[in-house]
Design a protein around this motif. Structure first.
Motif, mmCIF file in Angstrom:
data_model
loop_
_atom_site.group_PDB
_atom_site.id
_atom_site.type_symbol
_atom_site.label_atom_id
_atom_site.label_comp_id
_atom_site.label_asym_id
_atom_site.label_seq_id
_atom_site.Cartn_x
_atom_site.Cartn_y
_atom_site.Cartn_z
ATOM 1 N N TYR A 29 0.853 -1.141 -0.068
ATOM 2 C CA TYR A 29 0.093 -0.076 -0.010
ATOM 3 C C TYR A 29 0.794 1.191 -0.047
ATOM 4 O O TYR A 29 0.642 2.246 -0.704
ATOM 5 C CB TYR A 29 -0.798 -0.099 1.319
ATOM 6 N N LEU A 30 1.876 1.518 0.912
ATOM 7 C CA LEU A 30 2.930 2.420 0.852
ATOM 8 C C LEU A 30 3.797 2.653 -0.182
ATOM 9 O O LEU A 30 3.758 3.628 -0.969
ATOM 10 C CB LEU A 30 4.137 2.433 2.047
ATOM 11 N N GLY A 33 0.925 3.772 -3.177
ATOM 12 C CA GLY A 33 0.886 5.236 -2.757
ATOM 13 C C GLY A 33 1.916 6.057 -3.211
ATOM 14 O O GLY A 33 1.568 7.261 -4.003
ATOM 15 N N GLY A 34 2.968 5.807 -2.789
ATOM 16 C CA GLY A 34 4.304 6.550 -3.490
ATOM 17 C C GLY A 34 4.424 6.694 -4.758
ATOM 18 O O GLY A 34 4.634 7.600 -5.321
ATOM 19 N N THR A 165 2.907 8.561 3.343
ATOM 20 C CA THR A 165 3.444 7.061 3.363
ATOM 21 C C THR A 165 4.473 7.038 4.306
ATOM 22 O O THR A 165 4.602 5.979 4.945
ATOM 23 C CB THR A 165 3.633 6.734 1.976
ATOM 24 N N ARG A 299 10.209 -0.254 1.493
ATOM 25 C CA ARG A 299 9.036 -0.482 2.393
ATOM 26 C C ARG A 299 8.853 -1.535 3.040
ATOM 27 O O ARG A 299 8.396 -1.832 4.283
ATOM 28 C CB ARG A 299 8.016 -0.129 1.658
#
Ligand code: SF4
Ligand code: SF4
Lengths: 317, 178
Positions: A29-30, A33-34, A165, A299
């Motif tokens: 997800y991070l 998102g980034g 994030t 991440r």
């Protein structure tokens, strides 16, 4: 001697022996998102700069992927929730103290905006596409007139999303490895760098590639600087933060982090892009893919390492 | 307004785990989980070893990161200083779990986040929490800090005490008498 044991045999699932509340979903997800933040930022920025004719991939094609990336990212977040039926509770309140809350709201704004934004370029990207519904066609025409303010909105929201994030993690004082304000800018820059790499990967235009190669190099350099800063900050801080840094300086994350993230994900692509600029031919796909992979692994490692750094029971075997 | 807190006498606790079992029964804690636990911390060099035994649980912190990080308000303060989770508002994002420096929370098998409630249901009826009542060595004192005449206020004035990792900045409200 200093020894701590939990003698009543605590074995709470997901908590013991090491915290593992978040699995693969949150890093994915991070990362997405980034990446989405990076793509939207470049698209909006170069649109406002009047580069929509030269940087076609960045301005028009890349944003087509954003709604999909965001949908997968949100899907991953949803999968992570353990009380899924209550998902809607996220949107019955805004709690500014909770990054999870304002992040969810940012996504609620940026997701439709990214759809509208890419809709205005549909005709450019797919010239043979015809809008069969007149109402929708008129709506898209109307959207096209709103591009300028949409672009400003996207620039702000993409910066917020990219920062978020990192802040999502750095707000947790309980996990020493996350508890550094560097994570916000680090994830923002890393997200933008993956965005630039994604554009590099798709672009067929030499000038555009040169531009994004340069952008990527600058971003990678900043990222390396932030990583050095991150560890310097930890080493100059309290005992728990020093221990957190040691997870990467001799501890279990040392090899993966320095070879995969710093080495293959940052330094190698940086050198490859430098060589390319010097005229040596390196296929751009290689550094671009490495940057994307490095960003994803970064991440995963950060989410994992944060959960294994702690204040309490440090002397537990 | 009341501010409930707990004092635990480490000089009395023998680490029998009765408080752990009592909590599991009283609160129907799912099998394999616990809301409180016993920690033994050993310091020093033989023959001058120092052993401290502590019964630990959620500290019902006054500045709780778990409440701050919760996106829905499911984690909240209840009058009296209790930190509670409303199951019907919890989405299971686990932000509160990672935010707690004491690792006091876990995901209940039904999906929402669960932890010690200071037995609010018993306290409201004038009883002590289950762990406090069951302790065979009377190591616990539970009560209201606002009331200067309460047993807990008195013991915290007269006995040396500490909280766990106060440097995490959460203002914990479980005090260990040392
Ligand atoms: S101990 Fe943890 S769960 Fe309990 S109030 Fe403090 S931060 Fe929240
Ligand atoms: S898991 Fe539940 S109680 Fe914890 S922060 Fe998320 S919504 Fe709030």
């Amino acid at each position: 001697m200093h020894e701590i044991t939990i003698t009543s045999g605590r074995m709470n699932h997901g908590i013991d022996p090491v915290l593992h509340a978040w699995g693969w979903e949150i890093p994915v997800y991070l990362f997405l998102g980034g990446l989405a933040a990076g793509l939207l930022f470049f698209s909006a920025y170069f649109y406002l700069k009047g580069k929509d004719k030269t940087f076609i991939t960045a301005v028009k094609t890349a944003p087509m992927f954003v709604p999909l990336l965001l949908a997968i990212g949100l899907g991953a977040l949803f999968l992570d929730l353990s009380h899924k039926l209550y998902f809607w509770r996220l949107y019955t309140t805004i709690r500014l103290e909770s990054p999870m809350s304002w992040g969810a709201w940012t996504l609620l704004l940026i997701f439709p905006l990214s759809i509208f934004w890419s809709a205005t370029f549909l005709k450019d990207v797919f010239p043979r596409w015809e809008c069969k519904i007149p109402m929708l066609g008129r709506f898209i025409e109307w959207l096209k007139e709103q591009r300028t303010w949409m672009a400003y909105g996207l620039i702000i929201l993409s910066a917020v999303l990219g920062m978020y994030t990192g802040i999502l993690l750095s707000a947790f004082n309980a996990r020493p490895f996350w508890n550094t304000s560097i994570l916000g800018p680090l994830f923002l820059i890393s997200g933008f760098s993956t965005g630039a790499a994604f554009i590099l990967l798709m672009s067929k235009d030499a000038e555009e590639r040169r531009m994004f190669s340069r952008i990527d190099m600058v971003l990678i350099a900043i990222e390396l600087f932030l990583i050095v800063h991150l560890f310097m900050g930890f080493l100059a801080s309290t005992e728990v933060h020093i221990e957190a840094a040691h997870l990467f300086l001799g501890g279990p994350y040392t090899a993966v982090f320095w070879t995969l993230v710093a080495g293959l994900g940052l330094i190698v692509p940086l050198l490859a892009e430098l060589m390319e600029l010097r005229g040596l031919h390196v296929p751009v796909q290689i550094p671009a893919l490495l940057v994307l992979l490095g960003g994803l692994i970064l991440r995963f490692i950060v989410v994992d390492a944060g959960q294994s750094s702690r204040w309490l029971y440090k002397f537990m075997q | 307004m009341a501010r409930y807190a707990m004092a635990i006498d480490t000089k009395r606790c023998v680490g029998c785990s009765d408080c752990v079992a009592a909590c599991q029964t009283e609160n129907n804690v799912p099998v394999g989980f616990c809301r409180d636990w016993i920690v033994e911390e050993m310091h020093g060099q033989y023959p001058t070893l120092d052993l401290e035994i502590r019964s630990e649980r959620c500290n019902h912190c006054a500045d709780s990161p778990c409440v701050r990080s919760c996106p829905t308000g499911a984690s909240h303060y209840e009058e009296g200083g209790f930190v509670l989770v409303t199951a019907e508002e919890c989405i299971g994002c686990k932000a509160c779990i990672v935010s707690c420096p004491y690792d006091a929370r876990y995901v209940h098998p039904e999906g929402y986040v669960d932890k010690c409630t200071f037995c609010i249901h018993r306290v409201k009826e004038g009883q002590d929490p289950a762990c406090v009542s069951v302790c065979p060595t009377h190591a616990f004192i539970f009560g209201d800090l606002e009331d200067t005449n309460s047993e807990i206020s008195k013991v915290l004035r007269s006995r040396k005490n500490k909280t766990l990792i106060p440097e995490a900045g959460t203002k914990p409200h479980i005090f260990y008498l040392i």
